[in-house]
Design an enzyme around this catalytic site. Structure first.
Site, PDB file in Angstrom:
ATOM      1  N   LYS A   1      69.668  20.704  50.969  1.00 41.47           N
ATOM      2  CA  LYS A   1      68.630  19.823  50.415  1.00 41.47           C
ATOM      3  C   LYS A   1      68.913  19.358  48.978  1.00 41.47           C
ATOM      4  CE  LYS A   1      64.459  20.620  53.018  1.00 41.47           C
ATOM      5  NZ  LYS A   1      63.048  21.002  52.925  1.00 41.47           N
TER       6      LYS A   1
ATOM      7  N   ASP B   1      58.569  15.935  52.704  1.00 43.22           N
ATOM      8  CA  ASP B   1      57.777  17.168  52.846  1.00 43.22           C
ATOM      9  C   ASP B   1      56.413  17.039  52.157  1.00 43.22           C
ATOM     10  OD1 ASP B   1      59.602  18.614  54.340  1.00 43.22           O
ATOM     11  OD2 ASP B   1      60.612  19.441  52.593  1.00 43.22           O
TER      12      ASP B   1
END
Ligand code: NAP
Length: 281
Positions: free
Chosen positions: A64, A100
Protein backbone atom coordinates in the site's frame (compact mmCIF):
# COMPACT_ATOMS: atom_id res chain seq x y z
CA UNK A 1 -13.32 -7.19 -25.20
CA UNK A 2 -13.27 -7.98 -21.47
CA UNK A 3 -11.70 -5.37 -19.22
CA UNK A 4 -9.09 -6.74 -16.82
CA UNK A 5 -8.64 -5.85 -13.15
CA UNK A 6 -6.75 -7.44 -10.26
CA UNK A 7 -5.83 -7.34 -6.58
CA UNK A 8 -2.12 -7.39 -5.75
CA UNK A 9 -0.71 -8.30 -2.33
CA UNK A 10 1.39 -10.89 -0.52
CA UNK A 11 0.39 -13.33 0.76
CA UNK A 12 -3.25 -13.13 -0.36
CA UNK A 13 -4.70 -16.30 1.19
CA UNK A 14 -8.47 -16.24 0.89
CA UNK A 15 -9.79 -12.87 -0.28
CA UNK A 16 -13.38 -11.69 -0.78
CA UNK A 17 -12.32 -9.13 -3.41
CA UNK A 18 -12.93 -11.30 -6.55
CA UNK A 19 -16.44 -12.23 -5.28
CA UNK A 20 -17.33 -8.59 -4.52
CA UNK A 21 -15.88 -7.16 -7.75
CA UNK A 22 -17.48 -9.81 -9.96
CA UNK A 23 -20.89 -9.09 -8.37
CA UNK A 24 -20.29 -5.34 -8.95
CA UNK A 25 -19.49 -6.04 -12.64
CA UNK A 26 -22.78 -7.99 -12.88
CA UNK A 27 -24.65 -5.00 -11.42
CA UNK A 28 -23.22 -2.60 -14.01
CA UNK A 29 -23.24 -5.03 -16.95
CA UNK A 30 -19.55 -4.31 -17.54
CA UNK A 31 -17.78 -7.26 -19.09
CA UNK A 32 -14.66 -7.70 -16.96
CA UNK A 33 -12.38 -10.15 -15.16
CA UNK A 34 -10.88 -9.71 -11.69
CA UNK A 35 -8.02 -11.88 -10.46
CA UNK A 36 -5.88 -12.07 -7.31
CA UNK A 37 -2.14 -11.82 -8.04
CA UNK A 38 0.44 -12.58 -5.34
CA UNK A 39 3.53 -10.37 -5.71
CA UNK A 40 6.32 -10.68 -3.11
CA UNK A 41 7.67 -7.29 -1.93
CA UNK A 42 11.01 -7.79 -3.74
CA UNK A 43 9.19 -8.17 -7.10
CA UNK A 44 6.82 -5.19 -6.99
CA UNK A 45 8.84 -2.83 -9.21
CA UNK A 46 9.82 -5.53 -11.73
CA UNK A 47 6.13 -6.60 -12.02
CA UNK A 48 4.89 -3.04 -12.59
CA UNK A 49 5.26 -3.12 -16.42
CA UNK A 50 3.03 -6.23 -16.66
CA UNK A 51 0.43 -4.62 -14.35
CA UNK A 52 0.16 -1.79 -16.89
CA UNK A 53 -1.66 -4.20 -19.22
CA UNK A 54 -4.58 -4.11 -16.75
CA UNK A 55 -7.38 -1.49 -16.77
CA UNK A 56 -6.81 -0.94 -13.05
CA UNK A 57 -5.94 -2.81 -9.86
CA UNK A 58 -6.40 -2.87 -6.11
CA UNK A 59 -3.48 -2.94 -3.71
CA UNK A 60 -3.30 -4.60 -0.30
CA UNK A 61 -0.68 -5.44 2.34
CA UNK A 62 2.35 -5.15 2.00
CA UNK A 63 2.30 -2.86 -1.09
CA UNK A 64 0.00 0.00 0.00
CA UNK A 65 2.91 2.42 0.64
CA UNK A 66 5.69 0.92 -1.52
CA UNK A 67 3.57 1.28 -4.70
CA UNK A 68 3.57 5.10 -4.37
CA UNK A 69 6.98 5.87 -5.99
CA UNK A 70 6.03 3.61 -8.92
CA UNK A 71 2.94 5.66 -9.84
CA UNK A 72 2.69 8.75 -12.10
CA UNK A 73 0.10 10.60 -10.00
CA UNK A 74 -1.53 10.48 -6.56
CA UNK A 75 -5.09 11.49 -5.84
CA UNK A 76 -5.70 13.69 -2.74
CA UNK A 77 -7.25 10.68 -0.95
CA UNK A 78 -3.97 8.75 -1.28
CA UNK A 79 -1.60 11.61 -0.48
CA UNK A 80 -3.41 12.45 2.81
CA UNK A 81 -2.93 8.87 4.08
CA UNK A 82 0.34 8.07 2.29
CA UNK A 83 -1.33 4.81 1.29
CA UNK A 84 -2.84 3.52 -1.98
CA UNK A 85 -5.44 0.76 -2.36
CA UNK A 86 -6.64 1.50 -5.92
CA UNK A 87 -4.72 2.27 -9.12
CA UNK A 88 -6.33 3.47 -12.35
CA UNK A 89 -4.76 3.65 -15.82
CA UNK A 90 -6.21 6.37 -17.99
CA UNK A 91 -4.52 7.62 -21.16
CA UNK A 92 -1.42 5.67 -20.11
CA UNK A 93 -1.15 7.50 -16.77
CA UNK A 94 -1.17 5.52 -13.52
CA UNK A 95 -2.94 7.24 -10.64
CA UNK A 96 -3.18 6.03 -7.04
CA UNK A 97 -6.25 6.49 -4.83
CA UNK A 98 -7.30 5.44 -1.35
CA UNK A 99 -10.94 4.32 -1.27
CA UNK A 100 -10.81 2.91 2.32
CA UNK A 101 -11.89 6.23 3.81
CA UNK A 102 -14.87 6.42 1.42
CA UNK A 103 -15.73 2.82 2.41
CA UNK A 104 -15.56 3.68 6.11
CA UNK A 105 -17.63 6.88 5.78
CA UNK A 106 -20.32 5.13 3.68
CA UNK A 107 -20.43 2.14 6.07
CA UNK A 108 -21.21 4.33 9.06
CA UNK A 109 -23.46 6.87 7.31
CA UNK A 110 -25.69 4.21 5.73
CA UNK A 111 -26.07 2.70 9.23
CA UNK A 112 -27.29 6.11 10.45
CA UNK A 113 -24.11 6.84 12.43
CA UNK A 114 -22.75 10.39 12.40
CA UNK A 115 -19.02 11.04 12.62
CA UNK A 116 -19.15 13.64 15.39
CA UNK A 117 -18.54 14.15 19.08
CA UNK A 118 -16.25 11.80 21.02
CA UNK A 119 -14.66 9.05 18.93
CA UNK A 120 -12.59 6.24 20.47
CA UNK A 121 -10.43 4.10 18.19
CA UNK A 122 -8.98 0.78 19.38
CA UNK A 123 -5.61 0.10 17.68
CA UNK A 124 -3.09 2.29 15.83
CA UNK A 125 -2.28 0.27 12.67
CA UNK A 126 -3.23 0.79 9.02
CA UNK A 127 -7.03 0.81 9.38
CA UNK A 128 -6.85 2.95 12.55
CA UNK A 129 -4.94 5.61 10.57
CA UNK A 130 -7.84 5.95 8.11
CA UNK A 131 -10.44 6.19 10.89
CA UNK A 132 -8.29 8.63 12.91
CA UNK A 133 -7.62 11.00 9.97
CA UNK A 134 -11.31 11.04 8.99
CA UNK A 135 -12.40 11.62 12.62
CA UNK A 136 -10.01 14.54 13.02
CA UNK A 137 -10.97 16.02 9.63
CA UNK A 138 -14.62 15.81 10.75
CA UNK A 139 -13.77 17.79 13.92
CA UNK A 140 -14.27 14.96 16.43
CA UNK A 141 -12.56 14.65 19.81
CA UNK A 142 -10.41 11.58 19.37
CA UNK A 143 -8.99 9.01 21.78
CA UNK A 144 -6.66 6.29 20.51
CA UNK A 145 -6.68 3.26 22.83
CA UNK A 146 -3.92 0.69 22.46
CA UNK A 147 -1.98 -2.02 24.32
CA UNK A 148 0.94 -0.77 26.50
CA UNK A 149 3.38 -2.13 23.92
CA UNK A 150 1.68 -0.14 21.13
CA UNK A 151 1.90 3.26 22.88
CA UNK A 152 4.92 4.41 20.76
CA UNK A 153 3.00 3.54 17.53
CA UNK A 154 -0.03 5.48 18.81
CA UNK A 155 2.15 8.47 19.83
CA UNK A 156 3.59 8.57 16.29
CA UNK A 157 0.06 8.62 14.82
CA UNK A 158 -0.89 11.34 17.33
CA UNK A 159 2.03 13.46 16.05
CA UNK A 160 0.85 13.13 12.44
CA UNK A 161 -2.73 13.97 13.42
CA UNK A 162 -1.55 17.03 15.37
CA UNK A 163 0.35 18.21 12.30
CA UNK A 164 -2.79 17.82 10.19
CA UNK A 165 -5.00 19.58 12.71
CA UNK A 166 -3.16 21.34 15.57
CA UNK A 167 -6.43 22.56 17.14
CA UNK A 168 -7.98 19.10 17.52
CA UNK A 169 -8.40 17.31 20.84
CA UNK A 170 -6.55 13.99 20.47
CA UNK A 171 -5.45 11.68 23.30
CA UNK A 172 -3.61 8.40 23.57
CA UNK A 173 -4.60 5.92 26.31
CA UNK A 174 -4.24 2.23 27.08
CA UNK A 175 -7.19 -0.10 26.43
CA UNK A 176 -7.97 -0.26 30.16
CA UNK A 177 -8.31 3.58 30.23
CA UNK A 178 -10.91 3.78 27.42
CA UNK A 179 -13.16 6.81 28.03
CA UNK A 180 -16.78 6.26 29.03
CA UNK A 181 -18.48 9.12 27.18
CA UNK A 182 -17.93 7.76 23.67
CA UNK A 183 -20.29 8.56 20.80
CA UNK A 184 -18.59 6.25 18.32
CA UNK A 185 -16.28 3.36 19.25
CA UNK A 186 -14.24 1.86 16.40
CA UNK A 187 -12.39 -1.46 16.56
CA UNK A 188 -9.28 -1.31 14.35
CA UNK A 189 -7.55 -4.31 15.97
CA UNK A 190 -7.83 -7.90 14.73
CA UNK A 191 -9.25 -9.02 18.11
CA UNK A 192 -12.46 -11.03 17.57
CA UNK A 193 -11.62 -12.06 14.02
CA UNK A 194 -12.31 -15.63 12.83
CA UNK A 195 -11.33 -18.17 14.21
CA UNK A 196 -10.90 -16.33 17.56
CA UNK A 197 -14.51 -15.21 17.61
CA UNK A 198 -14.90 -15.49 21.40
CA UNK A 199 -12.48 -12.57 21.97
CA UNK A 200 -13.32 -8.88 22.28
CA UNK A 201 -10.81 -5.98 22.28
CA UNK A 202 -12.49 -4.28 25.23
CA UNK A 203 -14.41 -5.26 28.39
CA UNK A 204 -18.18 -5.04 27.95
CA UNK A 205 -18.35 -2.61 30.95
CA UNK A 206 -16.88 0.08 28.65
CA UNK A 207 -19.85 -0.26 26.29
CA UNK A 208 -22.37 1.27 28.70
CA UNK A 209 -23.36 4.61 27.23
CA UNK A 210 -21.51 4.12 23.92
CA UNK A 211 -23.92 5.32 21.22
CA UNK A 212 -22.49 3.52 18.17
CA UNK A 213 -19.86 0.88 17.37
CA UNK A 214 -18.13 0.18 14.06
CA UNK A 215 -16.00 -2.99 13.90
CA UNK A 216 -13.59 -3.09 10.92
CA UNK A 217 -13.51 -6.88 11.17
CA UNK A 218 -15.73 -8.50 8.49
CA UNK A 219 -15.27 -12.16 9.43
CA UNK A 220 -17.50 -12.87 11.32
CA UNK A 221 -20.20 -10.43 10.16
CA UNK A 222 -21.14 -9.79 13.79
CA UNK A 223 -18.19 -9.94 16.21
CA UNK A 224 -18.55 -10.49 19.95
CA UNK A 225 -17.89 -6.75 20.36
CA UNK A 226 -20.85 -5.91 18.10
CA UNK A 227 -23.11 -8.44 19.86
CA UNK A 228 -22.25 -6.94 23.27
CA UNK A 229 -22.63 -3.38 21.97
CA UNK A 230 -26.06 -4.19 20.54
CA UNK A 231 -27.12 -5.63 23.92
CA UNK A 232 -25.91 -2.39 25.56
CA UNK A 233 -28.21 -0.42 23.20
CA UNK A 234 -25.66 0.89 20.65
CA UNK A 235 -26.17 1.18 16.89
CA UNK A 236 -23.70 -1.26 15.28
CA UNK A 237 -22.13 -1.88 11.89
CA UNK A 238 -19.61 -4.51 10.77
CA UNK A 239 -16.61 -4.30 8.44
CA UNK A 240 -18.19 -5.92 5.38
CA UNK A 241 -20.01 -2.66 4.62
CA UNK A 242 -16.63 -0.86 4.41
CA UNK A 243 -15.06 -3.64 2.32
CA UNK A 244 -17.89 -3.57 -0.23
CA UNK A 245 -18.12 0.23 -0.39
CA UNK A 246 -14.35 0.65 -0.92
CA UNK A 247 -14.58 -1.85 -3.80
CA UNK A 248 -17.60 -0.05 -5.26
CA UNK A 249 -15.70 3.24 -5.12
CA UNK A 250 -12.74 1.63 -6.95
CA UNK A 251 -15.07 0.57 -9.77
CA UNK A 252 -16.63 4.04 -9.85
CA UNK A 253 -13.11 5.42 -10.43
CA UNK A 254 -12.14 2.80 -13.03
CA UNK A 255 -15.37 2.84 -15.03
CA UNK A 256 -16.86 6.34 -14.44
CA UNK A 257 -20.07 4.95 -12.95
CA UNK A 258 -22.10 5.40 -9.76
CA UNK A 259 -23.69 2.64 -7.69
CA UNK A 260 -27.09 2.79 -6.01
CA UNK A 261 -27.07 2.49 -2.19
CA UNK A 262 -29.82 -0.15 -2.36
CA UNK A 263 -27.72 -2.37 -4.68
CA UNK A 264 -24.69 -2.08 -2.41
CA UNK A 265 -26.76 -2.86 0.70
CA UNK A 266 -27.95 -6.08 -1.00
CA UNK A 267 -24.39 -6.95 -1.99
CA UNK A 268 -23.16 -6.49 1.62
CA UNK A 269 -25.73 -9.10 2.72
CA UNK A 270 -24.70 -11.43 -0.12
CA UNK A 271 -21.01 -11.07 0.75
CA UNK A 272 -21.73 -11.83 4.42
CA UNK A 273 -23.69 -14.93 3.37
CA UNK A 274 -20.86 -16.03 1.05
CA UNK A 275 -18.32 -15.63 3.86
CA UNK A 276 -20.50 -17.64 6.26
CA UNK A 277 -20.83 -20.36 3.60
CA UNK A 278 -17.05 -20.49 3.03
CA UNK A 279 -15.94 -20.47 6.64
CA UNK A 280 -18.64 -22.32 8.47
CA UNK A 281 -19.72 -25.03 6.02
P1 NAP B 1 -2.63 -3.64 11.53
O1 NAP B 1 -2.02 -2.59 10.66
O2 NAP B 1 -1.86 -4.86 11.90
O3 NAP B 1 -3.14 -2.90 12.87
C1 NAP B 1 -3.77 -3.59 13.92
C2 NAP B 1 -3.61 -2.81 15.22
O4 NAP B 1 -4.15 -3.60 16.30
C3 NAP B 1 -2.15 -2.54 15.59
O5 NAP B 1 -2.10 -1.36 16.36
C4 NAP B 1 -1.83 -3.78 16.41
O6 NAP B 1 -0.67 -3.63 17.20
C5 NAP B 1 -3.09 -3.87 17.25
N1 NAP B 1 -3.28 -5.20 17.82
C6 NAP B 1 -2.92 -6.40 17.31
N2 NAP B 1 -3.27 -7.39 18.14
C7 NAP B 1 -3.86 -6.80 19.22
C8 NAP B 1 -4.41 -7.28 20.44
N3 NAP B 1 -4.44 -8.59 20.71
N4 NAP B 1 -4.95 -6.40 21.30
C9 NAP B 1 -4.92 -5.06 21.03
N5 NAP B 1 -4.39 -4.54 19.90
C10 NAP B 1 -3.87 -5.40 19.01
O7 NAP B 1 -3.96 -4.18 10.87
P2 NAP B 1 -5.04 -3.32 10.01
O8 NAP B 1 -4.74 -3.47 8.58
O9 NAP B 1 -5.16 -1.98 10.61
O10 NAP B 1 -6.36 -4.17 10.29
C11 NAP B 1 -7.01 -4.18 11.57
C12 NAP B 1 -8.35 -4.90 11.43
O11 NAP B 1 -9.16 -4.17 10.52
C13 NAP B 1 -8.23 -6.32 10.84
O12 NAP B 1 -9.20 -7.14 11.46
C14 NAP B 1 -8.58 -6.13 9.38
O13 NAP B 1 -9.15 -7.30 8.80
C15 NAP B 1 -9.61 -5.02 9.49
N6 NAP B 1 -9.71 -4.22 8.25
C16 NAP B 1 -10.92 -4.18 7.65
C17 NAP B 1 -11.11 -3.43 6.51
C18 NAP B 1 -12.45 -3.40 5.87
O14 NAP B 1 -12.59 -2.96 4.72
N7 NAP B 1 -13.49 -3.79 6.58
C19 NAP B 1 -10.01 -2.71 5.97
C20 NAP B 1 -8.77 -2.77 6.62
C21 NAP B 1 -8.64 -3.54 7.78
P3 NAP B 1 0.73 -4.22 16.62
O15 NAP B 1 1.10 -3.33 15.47
O16 NAP B 1 1.65 -4.13 17.79
O17 NAP B 1 0.46 -5.64 16.21
Amino acid sequence: MNKKFALIGYPLGHTMSPFIHNRLFELTGISAEYEAIEIPPSQLSSQMPSLKSLDGFNVTIPHKCSIIPLLDELDKTASIYGSVNTVSFKKGISRGYNTDSFGFLKAISTAGIELKGNVTILGAGGAARTFAFESVLAGCNLTLCVREQDLPQAQQLLKELNNLSPESSINVKTLSQAPENTDLLINATPVGMYPHTDASPILSDFLNGVKAVFDAIYNPAETLLLQEAKKAGATTVGGMAMLVWQAARAQEIWNDITFKESDISKLIEEANAELARLFRS
